[in-house]
Design a protein around this motif. Sequence first.
Motif, mmCIF file in Angstrom:
data_model
loop_
_atom_site.group_PDB
_atom_site.id
_atom_site.type_symbol
_atom_site.label_atom_id
_atom_site.label_comp_id
_atom_site.label_asym_id
_atom_site.label_seq_id
_atom_site.Cartn_x
_atom_site.Cartn_y
_atom_site.Cartn_z
ATOM 1 N N SER A 1 7.067 45.485 -38.577
ATOM 2 C CA SER A 1 7.505 45.887 -39.921
ATOM 3 C C SER A 1 8.049 47.303 -39.958
ATOM 4 C CB SER A 1 6.345 45.750 -40.916
ATOM 5 O OG SER A 1 5.299 46.656 -40.606
ATOM 6 N N ALA A 2 7.742 48.093 -38.925
ATOM 7 C CA ALA A 2 8.222 49.484 -38.891
ATOM 8 C C ALA A 2 9.685 49.576 -38.480
ATOM 9 C CB ALA A 2 7.359 50.294 -37.931
ATOM 10 N N ASN A 3 10.241 48.486 -37.955
ATOM 11 C CA ASN A 3 11.626 48.486 -37.490
ATOM 12 C C ASN A 3 12.565 48.197 -38.669
ATOM 13 O OD1 ASN A 3 14.152 47.825 -36.261
ATOM 14 N ND2 ASN A 3 13.058 47.457 -34.337
ATOM 15 N N ILE B 1 9.519 39.468 -42.750
ATOM 16 C CA ILE B 1 8.557 38.459 -42.286
ATOM 17 C C ILE B 1 7.254 39.122 -41.843
ATOM 18 C CG2 ILE B 1 8.075 36.755 -40.490
ATOM 19 C CD1 ILE B 1 10.893 35.887 -40.532
ATOM 20 N N ALA B 2 7.361 40.236 -41.159
ATOM 21 C CA ALA B 2 6.165 40.929 -40.655
ATOM 22 C C ALA B 2 5.295 41.403 -41.814
ATOM 23 C CB ALA B 2 6.572 42.097 -39.776
ATOM 24 N N GLU B 3 5.916 41.940 -42.859
ATOM 25 C CA GLU B 3 5.147 42.381 -44.031
ATOM 26 C C GLU B 3 4.467 41.204 -44.718
ATOM 27 O OE1 GLU B 3 7.681 46.380 -45.354
ATOM 28 O OE2 GLU B 3 8.125 44.435 -46.292
ATOM 29 N N ASP C 1 -2.835 42.696 -36.487
ATOM 30 C CA ASP C 1 -2.227 43.531 -37.520
ATOM 31 C C ASP C 1 -1.377 44.628 -36.897
ATOM 32 O OD1 ASP C 1 -1.867 44.345 -40.314
ATOM 33 O OD2 ASP C 1 -3.034 46.119 -39.736
ATOM 34 N N ALA C 2 -1.822 45.126 -35.743
ATOM 35 C CA ALA C 2 -1.042 46.159 -35.049
ATOM 36 C C ALA C 2 0.314 45.608 -34.610
ATOM 37 C CB ALA C 2 -1.824 46.673 -33.843
ATOM 38 N N LEU C 3 0.337 44.331 -34.199
ATOM 39 C CA LEU C 3 1.599 43.706 -33.794
ATOM 40 C C LEU C 3 2.565 43.622 -34.979
ATOM 41 C CD1 LEU C 3 0.447 40.733 -31.518
ATOM 42 C CD2 LEU C 3 1.795 42.712 -30.811
ATOM 43 N N ASP D 1 17.691 42.359 -30.135
ATOM 44 C CA ASP D 1 16.421 42.958 -29.728
ATOM 45 C C ASP D 1 15.442 41.826 -29.447
ATOM 46 O OD1 ASP D 1 14.230 44.530 -29.243
ATOM 47 O OD2 ASP D 1 14.602 45.891 -30.915
ATOM 48 N N SER D 2 15.644 41.136 -28.324
ATOM 49 C CA SER D 2 14.852 39.950 -27.994
ATOM 50 C C SER D 2 13.385 40.293 -27.766
ATOM 51 C CB SER D 2 15.422 39.257 -26.760
ATOM 52 O OG SER D 2 15.438 40.148 -25.658
ATOM 53 N N ILE D 3 13.107 41.548 -27.418
ATOM 54 C CA ILE D 3 11.708 41.952 -27.196
ATOM 55 C C ILE D 3 10.914 41.812 -28.491
ATOM 56 C CG2 ILE D 3 10.191 43.892 -26.631
ATOM 57 C CD1 ILE D 3 12.373 44.903 -24.746
ATOM 58 N N LEU D 4 11.545 42.221 -29.604
ATOM 59 C CA LEU D 4 10.868 42.108 -30.898
ATOM 60 C C LEU D 4 10.667 40.649 -31.298
ATOM 61 C CD1 LEU D 4 12.537 44.952 -33.017
ATOM 62 C CD2 LEU D 4 10.231 44.908 -32.087
ATOM 63 N N VAL D 5 11.648 39.803 -31.011
ATOM 64 C CA VAL D 5 11.525 38.379 -31.337
ATOM 65 C C VAL D 5 10.375 37.765 -30.543
ATOM 66 C CG1 VAL D 5 12.675 36.138 -31.302
ATOM 67 C CG2 VAL D 5 13.963 38.186 -31.901
#
Length: 614
Positions: free
Chosen positions: A517-519, A528-530, A510-512, A487-491
């Motif tokens: 983190s929802a994935n 990492i996002a959290e 924070d929205a990003l 999922d390169s889009i998320l990276v």
Amino acid sequence: MFNTFIRLSFLAFAFVLIGKFDASAQIDESNRYMLGQSFEQAGEQEKAEHVYEELCRLSPGNPIYFQSFMTVLFNQKKYPKAIQLLEQRLIQSPNDLNVIGMIGRAHYMKGDEKKAFTVWENFLTSNNSLQYYRAIANYAIEVRAFEKALEYLYGAKKIAGDKKSISYEIANLQCVMMNYKEAGNEFAEIILADPAQSPGVEGRMYAYFGRKEAVEGFLSSMGKYRNKDGNLDQLLARLYFENGKVEDAIAIYKRLDDVTAQKGNGLFNFAQQVFAAGFSREAAGIYEYLLDKYPSGQLTPMIKLNYARTLEAGIIRDTALFTQEWKPYRIPRLIPVDGYRKVMELYQEIIKIFKHSEPAIEALLATGTIYYHAGMYDSARVFFEQVSTLYAMSRFSVQSQSRLAETAMNMNNLSKSLEWYDKVLQNPMVKPDELNAARYKKALILTFLNRFEEARELVGKTSELTADDNANDALELGVLLNTSMNDSILVTLYAEAMLKMHVGNLQDIDALFLKLSANKQQFYLKSIAELSRVEIFMAQDKFGEVIKLIDEINRQKSNIFEDKINFYLGMTYSYGLKDSKEALKAFETFLAEYPSSMYGDRVREEIKRLKNNS
């Protein structure tokens, strides 16, 4: 004649035979002694006792056998038997110091302290010797009879010719007993008797400088010994400094500069200590004083440079940036350049007068950094480029190139930023931590630009170097590049968010991270996002949100950075909310939950700090 020959031959044979028996007996004793030692080391004290007792019977004059015999008797607490044997031995050697010492020790260990002291003191009455006083004091220290040991050491001091060594022993023991005022008296007397002992005294006192009660105790007694020669002044200045009385320390150093031939050197060195301890205003005052007193001295360039540094640090302190140091991520804040006018004038003076010198090059870099922090990136770039172009072999060239890369990043010129990071990577003056930072930030830009293979190769090299924060960040990015490429889009989204953090653009960030983190399928990315969300809330002083988010993460128990996040919890309570009670609770829970965490040592330091301040 023949009979005489026979008799002589028989005697010779007898002597040889006796010698053989004697050698055999010695070998037998040696073997027995080794057997006794083996029993003793194995914890079989009673067996060792029997062996040593037999050896003492065979060789009553052997001190090694007797000492080993006494040791196992003391180990078994057979004090009455030991006393009886020691007193028998004392009859043979009335002035045997070792025997007297052990008799007193046995009585003390048996619980008869009065008898122990009587034995020792009767001996000292009839043997008024410095050597004996010190030896008996050591026996008293061995059984932790410190007050008696001090009494004996003071007795030794009365009869000593050179009292310094005794005073050192008394002072050390007073410190052990936390009688710092009394220890200070001894230290002061040592220096007054021999000023050359001052460094040695300071070395002995150094271990106690971290204890407020010790420093105050030393000061309360040593201050009374000040004399016109100033023999104690430098040490007193150090004590005032350790006690937070910086102005008093500065006053002493100024006096020393007047009466000695230091020509500002002592004050200059002290100013550096003052600045390093966080007293930037006080350090600036010292540098200003030195410039007035020595306007054209050998140290003038460095004094001016340090003066500018301290003024700059004072401005940063006044803007409250220094309170952000505990945070893992700090939002870059723009400071109006007008506040730096005096600092910049000093830097320009250094650049003009001391051309091409290291202080001048540092002044160029510092001036550019001021413009950078003011958000005046075009002006900042002019100074950084001067350092990079004109002084490529200077130790400041790497810093200037790194700043140019960051400036380009802030101006959203990522291709130019990559060029400057390449120059950092090729710079022969680059240090490992600077190399790590450049590789990581370049890899982050490459990831954002979808150049994943180049980024992966770069972070692989980064993680091979020293384990600093950039190496850890690079390691995280490397794992992400290797596990989330389906999922390169998320990276790419993650790289965008991290770049925004680096330039301080937190709009919608924070929205990003919330989206990342929802994935739940991308477990590592989610973790990492959290973690990043926690760090951003801390940076924004949203401490209530920090507590709420960490509580939610802890309930899920699915974040691989759980220990780091809970370390942040304690730091938030301690420094953000100023709630020492909750901070202590959070840190103590941390140690119980994560005993092997890499943050364990820092947590223990925080617990110690909180308890000392409570």
